[in-house]
Design an enzyme around this catalytic site. Structure first.
Site, PDB file in Angstrom:
ATOM      1  N   ALA A 149     100.392   3.312  -3.289  1.00  0.00           N
ATOM      2  CA  ALA A 149     100.783   2.624  -4.630  1.00  0.00           C
ATOM      3  C   ALA A 149     101.855   2.397  -4.255  1.00  0.00           C
ATOM      4  O   ALA A 149     102.536   1.213  -4.800  1.00  0.00           O
ATOM      5  CB  ALA A 149     101.242   3.475  -5.409  1.00  0.00           C
ATOM      6  N   ARG A 177     106.694  -2.666   5.592  1.00  0.00           N
ATOM      7  CA  ARG A 177     107.186  -2.447   7.111  1.00  0.00           C
ATOM      8  C   ARG A 177     105.796  -3.241   8.086  1.00  0.00           C
ATOM      9  O   ARG A 177     106.442  -3.965   8.498  1.00  0.00           O
ATOM     10  CB  ARG A 177     107.434  -1.219   8.079  1.00  0.00           C
ATOM     11  CG  ARG A 177     109.099  -0.833   7.747  1.00  0.00           C
ATOM     12  CD  ARG A 177     108.692   0.638   8.202  1.00  0.00           C
ATOM     13  NE  ARG A 177     108.713   1.723   7.608  1.00  0.00           N
ATOM     14  CZ  ARG A 177     108.261   2.932   7.269  1.00  0.00           C
ATOM     15  NH1 ARG A 177     108.491   3.193   8.801  1.00  0.00           N
ATOM     16  NH2 ARG A 177     107.589   3.687   6.856  1.00  0.00           N
ATOM     17  N   GLU A 222     112.181  17.034   4.014  1.00  0.00           N
ATOM     18  CA  GLU A 222     111.585  15.305   4.688  1.00  0.00           C
ATOM     19  C   GLU A 222     113.008  14.993   5.580  1.00  0.00           C
ATOM     20  O   GLU A 222     114.646  15.529   5.612  1.00  0.00           O
ATOM     21  CB  GLU A 222     111.912  14.800   3.076  1.00  0.00           C
ATOM     22  CG  GLU A 222     110.713  14.945   2.517  1.00  0.00           C
ATOM     23  CD  GLU A 222     109.675  14.400   2.936  1.00  0.00           C
ATOM     24  OE1 GLU A 222     109.489  13.443   3.580  1.00  0.00           O
ATOM     25  OE2 GLU A 222     109.285  15.530   3.438  1.00  0.00           O
TER      26      GLU A 222
HETATM   27  C1  UD1 Z   1     105.428  11.391   3.076  1.00  0.00           C
HETATM   28  C2  UD1 Z   1     105.665  13.109   3.047  1.00  0.00           C
HETATM   29  C3  UD1 Z   1     105.836  13.450   4.173  1.00  0.00           C
HETATM   30  C4  UD1 Z   1     104.584  13.141   5.217  1.00  0.00           C
HETATM   31  C5  UD1 Z   1     104.123  11.846   5.586  1.00  0.00           C
HETATM   32  C6  UD1 Z   1     103.666  12.288   6.846  1.00  0.00           C
HETATM   33  C7  UD1 Z   1     106.535  12.972   0.866  1.00  0.00           C
HETATM   34  C8  UD1 Z   1     108.327  12.812   0.207  1.00  0.00           C
HETATM   35  N1  UD1 Z   1     107.236  13.477   2.477  1.00  0.00           N
HETATM   36  O1  UD1 Z   1     106.262  10.682   3.836  1.00  0.00           O
HETATM   37  O2  UD1 Z   1     106.917  14.722   4.780  1.00  0.00           O
HETATM   38  O3  UD1 Z   1     105.616  14.066   6.894  1.00  0.00           O
HETATM   39  O4  UD1 Z   1     104.286  11.602   4.815  1.00  0.00           O
HETATM   40  O5  UD1 Z   1     103.134  10.277   6.793  1.00  0.00           O
HETATM   41  O6  UD1 Z   1     105.541  12.701   0.881  1.00  0.00           O
HETATM   42  N2  UD1 Z   1     103.230   6.693  -1.998  1.00  0.00           N
HETATM   43  C9  UD1 Z   1     103.262   6.222  -3.570  1.00  0.00           C
HETATM   44  N3  UD1 Z   1     102.918   5.838  -4.336  1.00  0.00           N
HETATM   45  C10 UD1 Z   1     104.453   6.453  -3.820  1.00  0.00           C
HETATM   46  C11 UD1 Z   1     105.150   6.376  -2.732  1.00  0.00           C
HETATM   47  C12 UD1 Z   1     104.006   6.498  -1.902  1.00  0.00           C
HETATM   48  O7  UD1 Z   1     101.473   5.729  -4.254  1.00  0.00           O
HETATM   49  O8  UD1 Z   1     105.539   5.855  -5.136  1.00  0.00           O
HETATM   50  C13 UD1 Z   1     101.620   6.665  -1.049  1.00  0.00           C
HETATM   51  C14 UD1 Z   1     101.917   5.775  -0.022  1.00  0.00           C
HETATM   52  O9  UD1 Z   1     101.243   3.979  -0.639  1.00  0.00           O
HETATM   53  C15 UD1 Z   1     101.186   6.724   0.776  1.00  0.00           C
HETATM   54  C16 UD1 Z   1     101.658   7.708   0.617  1.00  0.00           C
HETATM   55  O10 UD1 Z   1     102.095   7.647  -0.772  1.00  0.00           O
HETATM   56  O11 UD1 Z   1      99.848   6.185   1.003  1.00  0.00           O
HETATM   57  C17 UD1 Z   1     103.376   8.206   2.240  1.00  0.00           C
HETATM   58  O12 UD1 Z   1     104.045   7.614   1.398  1.00  0.00           O
HETATM   59  P1  UD1 Z   1     105.459   6.882   1.963  1.00  0.00           P
HETATM   60  O13 UD1 Z   1     106.084   6.440   1.776  1.00  0.00           O
HETATM   61  O14 UD1 Z   1     105.161   6.282   3.251  1.00  0.00           O
HETATM   62  O15 UD1 Z   1     105.721   8.803   2.496  1.00  0.00           O
HETATM   63  P2  UD1 Z   1     106.106   8.901   3.896  1.00  0.00           P
HETATM   64  O16 UD1 Z   1     107.724   8.442   4.310  1.00  0.00           O
HETATM   65  O17 UD1 Z   1     105.406   8.452   5.077  1.00  0.00           O
END
Ligand code: UD1
Ligand code: CA
Length: 449
Positions: free
Chosen positions: A9, A14, A155
């Site tokens: 979602a 980026r 985090e």
């Molecule tokens: C997340 C993890 C982090 C981990 C990393 C690994 C959290 C808070 N952090 O960080 O510990 O090391 O992944 O790659 O979970 N997404 C949603 N809804 C939202 C937010 C995100 O569906 O409201 C989805 C994004 O599309 C993505 C995934 O969740 O596919 C991860 O979200 P992202 O914001 O990329 O998390 P990271 O900062 O990478």
């Protein structure tokens, strides 16, 4: 029993793209499709994709995948918030929930199987995939005791300077006992650096939680920008090439070669530099392909050679030589021991065994027998501006240089066509066809003028 949830979602800011991040192709298949593929062998009872930003596009792109469910997260308040959206959909469910990120496409099925197996064998409340990264920046850190029992997850943005020194990171792949997770999900808070509801916070609230290190850290690399997309492609390519080299295929200058995962190669195939193998292609033992060739959705039998040529949607039988500079397309089929030479295009044309088309020809919509010799510069005029027509050529027939065959037309067996002929009418077996002006020589013409 396992239900799979894929987080897809987020905005993917980026990528700087109009296309939702999880729909970006990697080696011909979208990121999220690859994630789905990695769970297929686990036979999950349900597969749920959590969509939000450009959710309609994601849903539409995946519409054809049977039994895939979509749950909408209308505002993106974090990974924990995303999983909260599952609560009404998994009411009463007593099995495990496997959570995957839609932007982590290199995971191996074996890794997930191992995670699930450990999760179930230890009866953990949660089991998370971790990795030891030389550069852990950006990832959540995982703190464990000596038994790999997770003590805390923090985090990157919430880490103290000391905590940042920990190189063990959260891969974003989790296995939860759903009943335990469901109890704590409503109690998440967004009191952190990003003001988000973190899924790792839910992990901290259940116990016991075990961490399992992935063997190959490359599997957990996430795609956040185009550079990481290109790196992931390199990793995929290395995997494919390593597999084929170990299976007895020689790659000369592997870095200049690309091979789709769908291609099948046999031992003692040699792939020369600048060659690209795509789609549903099979190349049998003894073939030598390249340099500088593209083979797509084609089948090449034993000992075929292809140099500086393009072969698409076609079949080439054993011992045939193609190129340099040939183009086979549109369901061309070339028999065994043929020679397709310099600057030759074959389109929807079938050639029998031991037939040669050695120089400068276009054969379109033609059926050609065995032991035929197509002279240099022979062209089928297969298109009358409205329709395509077929040319048929029997066995052992030879066309002279610069022959034009105006289709529909049939040449029988053992026919000879004189050089420079434009053939508009059928030629029966064992005849010679000459269809050109007789040469006129005017003696002493210059002196008279
Ligand atoms: C997340 C993890 C982090 C981990 C990393 C690994 C959290 C808070 N952090 O960080 O510990 O090391 O992944 O790659 O979970 N997404 C949603 N809804 C939202 C937010 C995100 O569906 O409201 C989805 C994004 O599309 C993505 C995934 O969740 O596919 C991860 O979200 P992202 O914001 O990329 O998390 P990271 O900062 O990478
Ligand atoms: Ca990410």
């Amino acid at each position: 029993m396992v239900v799979v949830a894929i987080l897809a979602a987020g905005r993917g800011t980026r990528m700087k793209s109009n296309l939702p991040k999880v729909l970006h192709p990697l080696g011909g298949r979208s990121l999220v499709y690859r994630v789905l593929d990695s769970v297929e062998a686990l036979s999950p009872s349900r597969r749920i994709v959590i969509v939000g930003y450009q959710g309609q596009e994601v849903t539409t792109a995946m519409q054809t995948i049977p039994d895939l469910e979509f749950v909408e997260q209308t505002v993106q308040l974090g990974t924990g918030h995303a999983i909260q959206q599952l609560l009404p959909h998994l009411e009463g469910y007593t099995g495990d929930l496997l959570v995957l990120n839609g932007d982590v496409p290199l995971l191996r099925t074996e890794t997930l199987k191992n995670l699930l197996q450990i999760h179930q064998a230890h009866e953990n409340a949660a089991t998370i995939l971790t990795a030891q990264l030389a550069n852990p920046k950006g990832y959540g850190r995982v703190f464990c005791n000596s038994e790999n029992i997770v003590q805390q997850m923090v985090e990157d943005k919430d880490c103290t300077a000391a905590q940042k020194q920990n190189h063990r990171v959260n891969a974003g792949i989790y296995c939860f006992r759903w009943q335990d997770l469901a109890k704590v999900l409503p109690h998440l808070s967004a009191d952190n650096a990003q003001k988000e509801y973190y899924l790792p916070d839910a992990v901290d609230m259940v116990s016991p939680v075990m961490a399992v290190d992935v063997e190959d850290y490359q599997e957990i690399l996430g795609i956040n920008d185009r550079l990481q997309l290109a790196n992931a492609y390199d990793i995929l390519q290395s995997r494919v090439k390593e597999k084929w080299m170990m299976a007895g295929v020689t790659l000369i200058d592997p870095n200049s070669i690309t091979i789709d995962e769908t291609v099948e190669l046999h031992p003692d195939v040699i792939i020369e530099p600048q060659t690209h193998l795509r789609g549903n292609t099979v190349i049998k033992t003894g073939c030598r392909i390249g340099p500088g060739s593209l083979i797509e959705n084609s089948q090449l039998a034993e000992n075929v050679t292809v140099q500086y040529s393009v072969v698409i949607d076609s079949i080439v039988h054993a011992n045939t030589r193609v190129g340099p500079y040939s183009h086979l397309r549109g369901h061309a089929e070339v028999g065994a021991n043929c020679r397709i030479g310099n600057f030759v295009e074959l389109k929807n044309t079938q050639l029998g065994d031991r037939t040669n088309v050695s120089h400068l020809s276009y054969l379109g919509d033609a059926t050609v027998g065995t032991r035929v010799n197509i002279g240099a510069g022979t062209i089928t005029a297969n298109y009358d501006g409205v329709k395509k027509h077929r040319t048929k050529i029997g066995d052992r027939t030879a066309t002279g240089s610069n022959t034009v065959l105006v289709a529909p037309v049939t040449l029988g067996n053992d026919v000879y066509v004189a050089a420079g002929s434009t053939i508009t009418e059928d030629v029966p077996d064992e005849s010679l066809a000459i269809a050109r002006q007789r040469q006129v020589v005017k003696l002493g013409w210059k002196r008279k003028g």
